[in-house]
Design a protein around this motif. Structure first.
Motif, PDB file in Angstrom:
ATOM      1  N   PHE A  30       0.839  -1.200   0.000  1.00  0.00           N
ATOM      2  CA  PHE A  30       0.000   0.000   0.000  1.00  0.00           C
ATOM      3  C   PHE A  30       0.873   1.249   0.000  1.00  0.00           C
ATOM      4  N   HIS A  31       0.518   2.195  -0.823  1.00  0.00           N
ATOM      5  CA  HIS A  31       1.138   3.513  -0.811  1.00  0.00           C
ATOM      6  C   HIS A  31       0.789   4.169   0.522  1.00  0.00           C
ATOM      7  N   SER A  32       1.664   4.986   1.034  1.00  0.00           N
ATOM      8  CA  SER A  32       1.426   5.621   2.342  1.00  0.00           C
ATOM      9  C   SER A  32       0.187   6.522   2.338  1.00  0.00           C
ATOM     10  N   GLN A  33      -0.231   7.006   1.165  1.00  0.00           N
ATOM     11  CA  GLN A  33      -1.415   7.861   1.076  1.00  0.00           C
ATOM     12  C   GLN A  33      -2.652   7.109   0.572  1.00  0.00           C
ATOM     13  N   ALA A  34      -2.599   5.791   0.584  1.00  0.00           N
ATOM     14  CA  ALA A  34      -3.708   4.982   0.061  1.00  0.00           C
ATOM     15  C   ALA A  34      -4.980   5.161   0.878  1.00  0.00           C
ATOM     16  N   ARG A  35      -6.097   4.862   0.233  1.00  0.00           N
ATOM     17  CA  ARG A  35      -7.421   4.913   0.866  1.00  0.00           C
ATOM     18  C   ARG A  35      -8.033   3.524   0.875  1.00  0.00           C
ATOM     19  N   LEU A 101      -8.871  -2.680  -6.747  1.00  0.00           N
ATOM     20  CA  LEU A 101      -7.623  -2.052  -6.335  1.00  0.00           C
ATOM     21  C   LEU A 101      -7.067  -1.216  -7.476  1.00  0.00           C
ATOM     22  N   THR A 102      -6.734   0.030  -7.186  1.00  0.00           N
ATOM     23  CA  THR A 102      -6.041   0.876  -8.139  1.00  0.00           C
ATOM     24  C   THR A 102      -4.591   0.958  -7.691  1.00  0.00           C
ATOM     25  N   LEU A 103      -3.697   0.725  -8.634  1.00  0.00           N
ATOM     26  CA  LEU A 103      -2.273   0.739  -8.342  1.00  0.00           C
ATOM     27  C   LEU A 103      -1.581   1.815  -9.164  1.00  0.00           C
ATOM     28  N   ILE A 104      -0.546   2.374  -8.587  1.00  0.00           N
ATOM     29  CA  ILE A 104       0.284   3.346  -9.307  1.00  0.00           C
ATOM     30  C   ILE A 104       1.739   2.896  -9.199  1.00  0.00           C
ATOM     31  N   ARG A 105       2.509   3.264 -10.198  1.00  0.00           N
ATOM     32  CA  ARG A 105       3.941   2.991 -10.156  1.00  0.00           C
ATOM     33  C   ARG A 105       4.641   4.310  -9.880  1.00  0.00           C
ATOM     34  N   THR A 106       5.306   4.370  -8.748  1.00  0.00           N
ATOM     35  CA  THR A 106       6.107   5.539  -8.382  1.00  0.00           C
ATOM     36  C   THR A 106       7.472   5.043  -7.948  1.00  0.00           C
ATOM     37  N   ASP A 107       8.491   5.788  -8.283  1.00  0.00           N
ATOM     38  CA  ASP A 107       9.867   5.422  -7.942  1.00  0.00           C
ATOM     39  C   ASP A 107      10.193   3.994  -8.374  1.00  0.00           C
ATOM     40  N   GLY A 108       9.620   3.582  -9.508  1.00  0.00           N
ATOM     41  CA  GLY A 108       9.924   2.280 -10.077  1.00  0.00           C
ATOM     42  C   GLY A 108       9.239   1.101  -9.439  1.00  0.00           C
ATOM     43  N   ARG A 109       8.285   1.336  -8.528  1.00  0.00           N
ATOM     44  CA  ARG A 109       7.591   0.216  -7.898  1.00  0.00           C
ATOM     45  C   ARG A 109       6.090   0.430  -7.875  1.00  0.00           C
ATOM     46  N   TRP A 110       5.373  -0.670  -8.008  1.00  0.00           N
ATOM     47  CA  TRP A 110       3.911  -0.639  -7.983  1.00  0.00           C
ATOM     48  C   TRP A 110       3.415  -0.692  -6.554  1.00  0.00           C
ATOM     49  N   GLN A 111       2.391   0.154  -6.257  1.00  0.00           N
ATOM     50  CA  GLN A 111       1.756   0.161  -4.946  1.00  0.00           C
ATOM     51  C   GLN A 111       0.263   0.401  -5.124  1.00  0.00           C
ATOM     52  N   ILE A 112      -0.506  -0.119  -4.175  1.00  0.00           N
ATOM     53  CA  ILE A 112      -1.954   0.101  -4.158  1.00  0.00           C
ATOM     54  C   ILE A 112      -2.199   1.495  -3.602  1.00  0.00           C
ATOM     55  N   ILE A 113      -2.937   2.307  -4.354  1.00  0.00           N
ATOM     56  CA  ILE A 113      -3.274   3.657  -3.911  1.00  0.00           C
ATOM     57  C   ILE A 113      -4.721   3.739  -3.429  1.00  0.00           C
ATOM     58  N   SER A 114      -5.566   2.789  -3.874  1.00  0.00           N
ATOM     59  CA  SER A 114      -6.933   2.753  -3.347  1.00  0.00           C
ATOM     60  C   SER A 114      -7.467   1.331  -3.365  1.00  0.00           C
ATOM     61  N   LYS A 115      -8.199   1.020  -2.308  1.00  0.00           N
ATOM     62  CA  LYS A 115      -8.905  -0.250  -2.173  1.00  0.00           C
ATOM     63  C   LYS A 115     -10.362   0.105  -1.936  1.00  0.00           C
ATOM     64  N   VAL A 116     -11.210  -0.209  -2.915  1.00  0.00           N
ATOM     65  CA  VAL A 116     -12.650  -0.005  -2.792  1.00  0.00           C
ATOM     66  C   VAL A 116     -13.261  -1.390  -2.878  1.00  0.00           C
ATOM     67  N   PHE A 117     -14.074  -1.729  -1.894  1.00  0.00           N
ATOM     68  CA  PHE A 117     -14.527  -3.122  -1.833  1.00  0.00           C
ATOM     69  C   PHE A 117     -15.975  -3.248  -1.368  1.00  0.00           C
ATOM     70  N   HIS A 118     -16.511  -4.426  -1.656  1.00  0.00           N
ATOM     71  CA  HIS A 118     -17.824  -4.845  -1.190  1.00  0.00           C
ATOM     72  C   HIS A 118     -17.647  -6.203  -0.537  1.00  0.00           C
ATOM     73  N   PHE A 119     -18.479  -6.510   0.457  1.00  0.00           N
ATOM     74  CA  PHE A 119     -18.423  -7.855   1.032  1.00  0.00           C
ATOM     75  C   PHE A 119     -19.826  -8.414   1.218  1.00  0.00           C
ATOM     76  N   ASP A 120     -19.886  -9.729   1.173  1.00  0.00           N
ATOM     77  CA  ASP A 120     -21.092 -10.497   1.496  1.00  0.00           C
ATOM     78  C   ASP A 120     -20.738 -11.415   2.642  1.00  0.00           C
ATOM     79  N   ILE A 121     -21.737 -11.726   3.473  1.00  0.00           N
ATOM     80  CA  ILE A 121     -21.543 -12.660   4.584  1.00  0.00           C
ATOM     81  C   ILE A 121     -21.983 -14.053   4.117  1.00  0.00           C
ATOM     82  N   HIS A 122     -21.089 -15.013   4.283  1.00  0.00           N
ATOM     83  CA  HIS A 122     -21.394 -16.412   3.916  1.00  0.00           C
ATOM     84  C   HIS A 122     -21.312 -17.283   5.133  1.00  0.00           C
TER      85      HIS A 122
END
Length: 122
Positions: A30-35, A101-122
């Motif tokens: 995760f990027h340090s500024q990720a959501r 998941l949205t990822l960006i490449r900064t300083d030559g490395r890929w990181q997750i900048i946002s995680k938007v999710f849905h869940f179901d209970i099973h």
């Protein structure tokens, strides 16, 4: 290593971090500024990483319960050389997640900048 393989490696480390409830692994992807965002329940969840990582550390890991892994990377798409999007499924306990998941490449490395999710209970 090609960009697809580099993103795929990040995604597998992400899934391992979730399965083992290991915030140190997740800090690597995760990027340090990720959501961290979820609108499944009536109240919107919109956290930064300082709020998200302690939640991961506090929960029992699926690995500690010997839960079967339910990880699946459905797709990876690129929007230029420094932006990617991934659609994944995974489970933590009774919650089954669809992660965008949205990822960006900064300083030559890929990181997750946002995680938007849905869940179901099973």
């Amino acid at each position: 290593m090609g960009e697809f393989d580099a993103v795929n490696k990040v995604l597998h480390l992400y899934l391992d971090g979730l399965y083992h409830s290991d915030a140190d692994r997740l800090r690597q992807v995760f990027h340090s500024q990720a959501r961290y965002i979820c609108a499944t329940e009536p109240e919107l969840i919109n956290y930064d990483m300082d709020r998200y990582f302690p939640i991961v550390d506090a929960r029992p890991s699926p690995a500690s319960r010997n839960d079967a892994r339910a990880d699946q990377i459905n797709s990876i798409a690129f929007a230029g050389p420094n932006t990617a999007f991934a659609n994944l499924n995974c489970a933590v306990g009774e919650r089954h997640f669809t992660d965008f998941l949205t990822l960006i490449r900064t300083d030559g490395r890929w990181q997750i900048i946002s995680k938007v999710f849905h869940f179901d209970i099973h």
